[in-house]
Design an enzyme around this catalytic site. Structure first.
Site, mmCIF file in Angstrom:
data_model
loop_
_atom_site.group_PDB
_atom_site.id
_atom_site.type_symbol
_atom_site.label_atom_id
_atom_site.label_comp_id
_atom_site.label_asym_id
_atom_site.label_seq_id
_atom_site.Cartn_x
_atom_site.Cartn_y
_atom_site.Cartn_z
ATOM 1 C CG ASN A 181 -60.026 -0.544 26.866
ATOM 2 O OD1 ASN A 181 -60.851 0.282 26.482
ATOM 3 N ND2 ASN A 181 -59.801 -0.778 28.145
ATOM 4 C CG HIS A 239 -65.099 -1.475 28.587
ATOM 5 N ND1 HIS A 239 -64.745 -0.694 27.511
ATOM 6 C CD2 HIS A 239 -64.067 -1.380 29.480
ATOM 7 C CE1 HIS A 239 -63.564 -0.147 27.743
ATOM 8 N NE2 HIS A 239 -63.131 -0.557 28.917
ATOM 9 C CB CYS A 284 -63.709 2.375 30.255
ATOM 10 S SG CYS A 284 -61.952 2.446 29.890
HETATM 11 O O1 UT7 Z 1 -60.802 -0.297 30.647
HETATM 12 C C1 UT7 Z 1 -60.698 0.101 31.988
HETATM 13 C C2 UT7 Z 1 -60.773 -1.048 32.900
HETATM 14 N N1 UT7 Z 1 -59.580 -1.840 32.784
HETATM 15 C C3 UT7 Z 1 -59.642 -3.147 32.861
HETATM 16 O O2 UT7 Z 1 -60.708 -3.709 32.961
HETATM 17 C C4 UT7 Z 1 -58.340 -3.911 32.878
HETATM 18 C C5 UT7 Z 1 -58.351 -4.919 33.997
HETATM 19 N N2 UT7 Z 1 -57.094 -5.626 34.169
HETATM 20 C C6 UT7 Z 1 -56.600 -6.510 33.270
HETATM 21 O O3 UT7 Z 1 -57.137 -6.662 32.196
HETATM 22 C C7 UT7 Z 1 -55.432 -7.365 33.671
HETATM 23 O O4 UT7 Z 1 -55.177 -7.221 35.051
HETATM 24 C C8 UT7 Z 1 -54.128 -7.046 32.906
HETATM 25 C C9 UT7 Z 1 -54.272 -7.456 31.453
HETATM 26 C C10 UT7 Z 1 -53.821 -5.558 32.991
HETATM 27 C C11 UT7 Z 1 -52.955 -7.831 33.497
HETATM 28 O O5 UT7 Z 1 -53.252 -9.220 33.488
HETATM 29 P P1 UT7 Z 1 -53.086 -10.082 34.828
HETATM 30 O O6 UT7 Z 1 -53.392 -11.458 34.476
HETATM 31 O O7 UT7 Z 1 -53.911 -9.420 35.904
HETATM 32 O O8 UT7 Z 1 -51.560 -9.949 35.116
HETATM 33 P P2 UT7 Z 1 -50.830 -9.404 36.435
HETATM 34 O O9 UT7 Z 1 -50.857 -7.916 36.466
HETATM 35 O O10 UT7 Z 1 -51.315 -10.162 37.629
HETATM 36 O O11 UT7 Z 1 -49.356 -9.872 36.147
HETATM 37 C C12 UT7 Z 1 -48.993 -11.276 36.087
HETATM 38 C C13 UT7 Z 1 -47.582 -11.382 35.570
HETATM 39 C C14 UT7 Z 1 -46.602 -10.419 36.261
HETATM 40 O O12 UT7 Z 1 -45.366 -11.082 36.397
HETATM 41 P P3 UT7 Z 1 -44.934 -11.694 37.831
HETATM 42 O O13 UT7 Z 1 -44.925 -10.528 38.774
HETATM 43 O O14 UT7 Z 1 -45.998 -12.716 38.140
HETATM 44 O O15 UT7 Z 1 -43.601 -12.264 37.522
HETATM 45 C C15 UT7 Z 1 -46.468 -9.305 35.259
HETATM 46 O O16 UT7 Z 1 -45.225 -8.630 35.362
HETATM 47 O O17 UT7 Z 1 -47.559 -11.060 34.192
HETATM 48 C C16 UT7 Z 1 -46.544 -10.081 33.958
HETATM 49 N N3 UT7 Z 1 -46.943 -9.256 32.832
HETATM 50 C C17 UT7 Z 1 -46.639 -9.568 31.562
HETATM 51 N N4 UT7 Z 1 -45.940 -10.586 31.045
HETATM 52 C C18 UT7 Z 1 -45.801 -10.629 29.713
HETATM 53 C C19 UT7 Z 1 -47.694 -8.121 32.834
HETATM 54 N N5 UT7 Z 1 -47.857 -7.665 31.582
HETATM 55 C C20 UT7 Z 1 -47.210 -8.554 30.783
HETATM 56 C C21 UT7 Z 1 -47.022 -8.646 29.390
HETATM 57 N N6 UT7 Z 1 -46.317 -9.684 28.902
HETATM 58 N N7 UT7 Z 1 -47.523 -7.733 28.534
#
Ligand code: UT7
Length: 335
Positions: free
Chosen positions: A286, A256, A116
């Site tokens: 993205n 980004h 990225c």
């Molecule tokens: O471009 C390259 C660089 N990439 C980035 O900069 C991406 C960086 N990361 C992110 O943007 C975020 O970490 C994500 C968008 C990928 C995820 O968001 P988050 O707030 O960090 O969520 P998380 O991974 O901590 O997950 C929180 C909860 C989990 O459930 P539990 O375990 O708390 O029950 C996930 O299973 O949210 C759940 N979850 C979802 N729920 C509904 C993860 N994806 C989804 C979804 N819909 N699509």
């Protein structure tokens, strides 16, 4: 002799027609529009869904528009570099395919891989080719067909990504505008958190790798998020300080487009209002190496000659950094 600066003299872009909405994604995986909007900030993303078309198709559309807008003669292009993580083929380079499609006879071409952050690195690469005095017209492209490596059964990654491409023309000038400075960094310890497990020389493709979904993008989102926020914020502050830029003299920040919460964190750290952040994550998601030039393509009409712009990105590797650009022309060039 006057100092040679590398100025961006035009931008072209392309986003495929097909729109994948959050409602549609909600039918593929257990998610909903509210979660995606609040946690990521993407409303819709565009997908190249015609069979047989890859990243070079996106790149070609963007570069053709760029050549039209800048009135460039194909014979005058010296160099073409494509930043991409989703090349048409492992080899030859997507840039070589692009060169052929554009009918360039006097250019050499190669791909640059920095995930990225690819386009960020590419601006510094192009600037140095120009500063050398040997190259006069360089096309740099950020292009990714992320839909080709996204697992549409994985709710943690599939809402984030889209397909798209944009391109800049970079040329010499003796005016005090152009790609002024950069701070670029790499930390290979990021490997486990964001990568594709198979398809490279460590783990070539096999029935096993396909069966186990090892050809999709793997991301440990929470860890990547944390590093993206701190590194993009720190490096943006560092490049501003190094160049005497303040929250008032910065006209735009082009971040980004990975997550709206990362973008807001950078704005907060830089103490600039969200109106100065160029943001189109809602519409395009993205697009990896595509996000930075696509933002400029999208908001070209707002830009004025002399505007101070900071580009910043973070991606797999880890790779990250910031580039300071003094914009080279007023408003939108017509195609
Ligand atoms: O471009 C390259 C660089 N990439 C980035 O900069 C991406 C960086 N990361 C992110 O943007 C975020 O970490 C994500 C968008 C990928 C995820 O968001 P988050 O707030 O960090 O969520 P998380 O991974 O901590 O997950 C929180 C909860 C989990 O459930 P539990 O375990 O708390 O029950 C996930 O299973 O949210 C759940 N979850 C979802 N729920 C509904 C993860 N994806 C989804 C979804 N819909 N699509």
């Amino acid at each position: 002799m006057d100092k040679i600066n590398a100025v961006i003299t035009g931008v072209g872009g392309y986003i495929p027609d097909y729109i994948l909405t959050n409602d549609e994604i909600s039918k593929m995986v257990d998610t909903n529009d509210e979660w995606i909007m609040t946690r990521i900030g993407v409303k819709e993303r565009h997908i190249l869904n015609e069979e047989g078309l890859g990243t070079s198709y996106l790149a070609r559309k963007a570069a053709k528009q760029l050549m039209k807008k800048t009135g460039a003669n194909p014979d005058d292009i010296d160099l073409v570099v494509v930043a991409t993580t989703t090349p048409d083929y492992p080899f030859p380079s997507t840039a070589s395919i692009l060169c052929d499609k554009l009918g360039l006879k006097n250019a050499f071409a190669f791909d640059l891989q920095a995930a990225c952050s690819g386009f960020l690195y590419l601006m510094e690469v192009a600037a140095n080719f120009i500063r050398s005095g040997r190259y006069k017209k360089i096309i740099i492209v950020g292009a990714d067909k992320m839909s080709s490596i996204v697992d549409y059964t994985d709710r943690a990654t599939c809402p984030i990504f889209g397909d798209g491409a944009a391109a800049f023309m970079v040329e010499p000038t003796t005016e005090d505008v152009g790609i002024m400075d950069s701070i670029l960094r790499t930390d290979g310890k990021g490997l486990p958190f964001l990568h594709m497990k198979a398809g490279g020389s460590v783990c070539p493709a096999s029935d096993f790798t396909v069966y186990n979904k090892m050809h999709y993008l793997h991301q440990e989102g929470r860890t990547v998020f944390k590093y993206a926020v701190s590194n993009m914020s720190d490096v943006s502050a560092a490049i501003a300080e190094k160049n005497g830029l303040t929250k008032d003299s910065i006209d735009w920040i082009v971040p980004h487009q990975a997550n709206i919460r990362i973008i807001e964190a950078v704005a907060h750290r830089m103490e600039v209002p969200m109106e100065k952040m160029l943001v189109d994550i809602q519409r395009f998601g993205n697009t990896s190496a595509g996000t930075l030039p696509l933002c400029i393509w999208d908001f070209e009409d707002k830009l004025k000659k002399g505007d101070n712009i900071i580009f910043t990105a973070f991606g797999a590797g880890f790779t990250w950094g910031a580039v300071y650009v003094k914009w080279g022309y007023d408003g939108k060039k017509e195609s």
